[in-house]
Design a protein around this motif. Structure first.
Motif, PDB file in Angstrom:
ATOM      1  N   VAL A  75       0.617  -1.281   0.067  1.00  0.00           N
ATOM      2  CA  VAL A  75      -0.121  -0.036   0.051  1.00  0.00           C
ATOM      3  C   VAL A  75       0.846   1.224  -0.097  1.00  0.00           C
ATOM      4  N   ALA A  76       1.955   1.284   0.596  1.00  0.00           N
ATOM      5  CA  ALA A  76       2.874   2.457   0.760  1.00  0.00           C
ATOM      6  C   ALA A  76       3.526   2.607  -0.486  1.00  0.00           C
ATOM      7  N   ARG A  77       3.776   1.487  -1.093  1.00  0.00           N
ATOM      8  CA  ARG A  77       4.697   1.687  -2.479  1.00  0.00           C
ATOM      9  C   ARG A  77       3.877   2.196  -3.415  1.00  0.00           C
ATOM     10  N   TYR A  78       2.522   2.130  -3.558  1.00  0.00           N
ATOM     11  CA  TYR A  78       1.511   2.445  -4.703  1.00  0.00           C
ATOM     12  C   TYR A  78       0.817   3.644  -4.044  1.00  0.00           C
ATOM     13  N   ALA A  79       1.247   4.159  -3.067  1.00  0.00           N
ATOM     14  CA  ALA A  79       0.304   5.347  -2.508  1.00  0.00           C
ATOM     15  C   ALA A  79       0.243   6.458  -3.450  1.00  0.00           C
ATOM     16  N   ALA A  80       1.155   6.822  -4.135  1.00  0.00           N
ATOM     17  CA  ALA A  80       1.430   7.930  -5.082  1.00  0.00           C
ATOM     18  C   ALA A  80       0.467   7.752  -6.176  1.00  0.00           C
ATOM     19  N   ILE A  81       0.459   6.470  -6.750  1.00  0.00           N
ATOM     20  CA  ILE A  81      -0.500   5.987  -7.815  1.00  0.00           C
ATOM     21  C   ILE A  81      -1.900   6.113  -7.327  1.00  0.00           C
ATOM     22  N   GLY A  82      -2.303   5.338  -6.237  1.00  0.00           N
ATOM     23  CA  GLY A  82      -3.433   5.640  -5.655  1.00  0.00           C
ATOM     24  C   GLY A  82      -4.220   7.220  -5.697  1.00  0.00           C
ATOM     25  N   LEU A  83      -3.179   7.734  -5.066  1.00  0.00           N
ATOM     26  CA  LEU A  83      -3.676   9.173  -4.811  1.00  0.00           C
ATOM     27  C   LEU A  83      -3.872  10.090  -6.064  1.00  0.00           C
ATOM     28  N   GLY A  84      -3.223   9.750  -6.875  1.00  0.00           N
ATOM     29  CA  GLY A  84      -3.175  10.122  -8.451  1.00  0.00           C
ATOM     30  C   GLY A  84      -4.537   9.772  -9.078  1.00  0.00           C
ATOM     31  N   LEU A  85      -4.813   8.529  -8.944  1.00  0.00           N
ATOM     32  CA  LEU A  85      -6.137   7.954  -9.348  1.00  0.00           C
ATOM     33  C   LEU A  85      -7.181   8.829  -8.832  1.00  0.00           C
ATOM     34  N   GLY A  86      -7.238   8.722  -7.321  1.00  0.00           N
ATOM     35  CA  GLY A  86      -8.157   9.274  -6.788  1.00  0.00           C
ATOM     36  C   GLY A  86      -8.327  10.567  -7.122  1.00  0.00           C
ATOM     37  N   ALA A  87      -7.537  11.608  -7.459  1.00  0.00           N
ATOM     38  CA  ALA A  87      -7.757  12.866  -7.680  1.00  0.00           C
ATOM     39  C   ALA A  87      -8.150  12.878  -9.220  1.00  0.00           C
ATOM     40  N   LEU A  88      -7.823  11.993  -9.767  1.00  0.00           N
ATOM     41  CA  LEU A  88      -8.474  12.109 -11.351  1.00  0.00           C
ATOM     42  C   LEU A  88      -9.727  11.791 -11.253  1.00  0.00           C
ATOM     43  N   LEU A  89     -10.334  10.708 -10.480  1.00  0.00           N
ATOM     44  CA  LEU A  89     -11.506  10.304 -10.365  1.00  0.00           C
ATOM     45  C   LEU A  89     -12.273  11.589  -9.881  1.00  0.00           C
ATOM     46  N   ALA A  90     -11.837  12.209  -8.556  1.00  0.00           N
ATOM     47  CA  ALA A  90     -12.649  13.332  -8.121  1.00  0.00           C
ATOM     48  C   ALA A  90     -12.756  14.472  -9.208  1.00  0.00           C
ATOM     49  N   VAL A  91     -11.826  14.594 -10.052  1.00  0.00           N
ATOM     50  CA  VAL A  91     -11.995  15.731 -10.979  1.00  0.00           C
ATOM     51  C   VAL A  91     -13.138  15.193 -11.941  1.00  0.00           C
ATOM     52  N   GLU A  92     -13.217  13.944 -12.374  1.00  0.00           N
ATOM     53  CA  GLU A  92     -14.216  13.582 -13.300  1.00  0.00           C
ATOM     54  C   GLU A  92     -15.542  13.508 -12.658  1.00  0.00           C
ATOM     55  N   VAL A  93     -15.845  13.513 -11.489  1.00  0.00           N
ATOM     56  CA  VAL A  93     -16.934  13.517 -10.588  1.00  0.00           C
ATOM     57  C   VAL A  93     -17.531  15.036 -10.649  1.00  0.00           C
ATOM     58  N   MET A  94     -16.583  15.955 -10.535  1.00  0.00           N
ATOM     59  CA  MET A  94     -16.919  17.386 -10.488  1.00  0.00           C
ATOM     60  C   MET A  94     -17.367  17.739 -12.090  1.00  0.00           C
ATOM     61  N   ILE A  95     -16.463  17.201 -13.122  1.00  0.00           N
ATOM     62  CA  ILE A  95     -16.997  17.619 -14.401  1.00  0.00           C
ATOM     63  C   ILE A  95     -18.462  17.184 -14.637  1.00  0.00           C
ATOM     64  N   ALA A  96     -18.591  15.852 -14.389  1.00  0.00           N
ATOM     65  CA  ALA A  96     -19.986  15.203 -14.647  1.00  0.00           C
ATOM     66  C   ALA A  96     -20.998  15.896 -13.825  1.00  0.00           C
ATOM     67  N   ALA A  97     -20.880  16.193 -12.615  1.00  0.00           N
ATOM     68  CA  ALA A  97     -21.723  17.198 -11.757  1.00  0.00           C
ATOM     69  C   ALA A  97     -22.037  18.306 -12.424  1.00  0.00           C
ATOM     70  N   PHE A  98     -20.903  18.991 -13.012  1.00  0.00           N
ATOM     71  CA  PHE A  98     -21.345  20.469 -13.638  1.00  0.00           C
ATOM     72  C   PHE A  98     -22.017  20.265 -14.956  1.00  0.00           C
ATOM     73  N   ALA A  99     -21.569  19.322 -15.667  1.00  0.00           N
ATOM     74  CA  ALA A  99     -22.285  19.022 -16.788  1.00  0.00           C
ATOM     75  C   ALA A  99     -23.800  18.744 -16.855  1.00  0.00           C
ATOM     76  N   TRP A 100     -23.945  17.894 -15.670  1.00  0.00           N
ATOM     77  CA  TRP A 100     -25.327  17.549 -15.323  1.00  0.00           C
ATOM     78  C   TRP A 100     -26.219  18.815 -14.952  1.00  0.00           C
ATOM     79  N   SER A 101     -25.692  19.596 -13.971  1.00  0.00           N
ATOM     80  CA  SER A 101     -26.368  20.683 -13.549  1.00  0.00           C
ATOM     81  C   SER A 101     -26.584  21.768 -14.773  1.00  0.00           C
ATOM     82  N   SER A 102     -25.711  21.806 -15.590  1.00  0.00           N
ATOM     83  CA  SER A 102     -25.872  22.882 -16.725  1.00  0.00           C
ATOM     84  C   SER A 102     -26.877  22.443 -17.838  1.00  0.00           C
ATOM     85  N   GLY A 103     -26.852  21.246 -18.167  1.00  0.00           N
ATOM     86  CA  GLY A 103     -27.741  20.489 -18.893  1.00  0.00           C
ATOM     87  C   GLY A 103     -28.908  19.883 -18.350  1.00  0.00           C
ATOM     88  N   LYS A 104     -29.280  20.340 -17.391  1.00  0.00           N
ATOM     89  CA  LYS A 104     -30.588  19.686 -16.637  1.00  0.00           C
ATOM     90  C   LYS A 104     -31.824  20.069 -17.247  1.00  0.00           C
TER      91      LYS A 104
END
Length: 203
Positions: free
Chosen positions: A87-116
């Protein structure tokens, strides 16, 4: 007011249980937190009127998937020291993927609210008197029938692949001969003997 309190309560427990699932050091505890998250997610589904989804969460995910995870984790011989090292060895990769997923969720929420408005215009009208399960089944087995069958086919292939990958040939075992067992007669299996007094039975 009561619905708002219940929503925030269930949502807070889901977030807390999800965080504890990925942060617990004991895998058994992680599965227990996951089950708690599923139960509270089912409560959220009941609040929005999706009782069928809530039932699926409890029956399928809690009753089958989470319990299966629990049994597998309890039967596995896990080296916790090595697990923490990985877990400690791949912590940086996991944090990077988590940040990427968070950005994708925010983009999806913005697109959904704008195209409601556009989504509301394109949504298929549903009779308010129609039950939730009937509306879901009618949409699933008409418009999305081929996608539903394709998902079932993918799950079937995954199940067969898991069985093939985990199958192991055991050495030193005696195989079963079904035809020989069926053709065996009672007189070939038993023998009537009359031993004398004080004499044992010869095998």
């Amino acid at each position: 007011m009561i619905q708002a309190i219940a929503f925030y309560l269930f949502a807070a427990i889901v977030i807390l249980a999800g965080a504890m699932t990925i942060s617990s050091r004991n895998p058994v505890h992680s599965v227990m937190w996951l089950i708690l998250a599923f139960f509270n997610a089912a409560g959220l589904m009941v609040l929005v009127g999706a009782e069928f989804i809530a039932m699926l969460l409890v029956i399928v995910y809690v009753g089958a998937v989470a319990v299966l995870f629990l049994f597998v984790v309890m039967m596995m011989d896990i080296d916790f020291a090595q697990l923490r090292t990985e877990v400690a060895r791949y912590a940086a990769i996991g944090l990077g993927l988590g940040a990427l997923l968070a950005v994708e969720v925010m983009i999806a929420a913005f697109a959904w609210s704008s195209g409601k408005v556009e989504l509301a215009r394109r949504a298929a009208p549903i009779d308010p008197a129609m039950p939730n399960i009937q509306a879901l089944g009618q949409l699933l087995y008409t418009r999305y029938l081929f996608l539903f069958e394709a998902a079932g086919f993918v799950l079937l292939v995954a199940m067969i692949g898991a069985i093939v990958l985990t199958h192991r040939e055991r050495s030193g075992t005696r195989p079963q001969n079904v035809s020989r067992q069926i053709a065996r007669r009672p007189e070939d299996a038993t023998r009537n003997v009359k031993p004398a007094v004080g004499q044992g039975v010869e095998l």
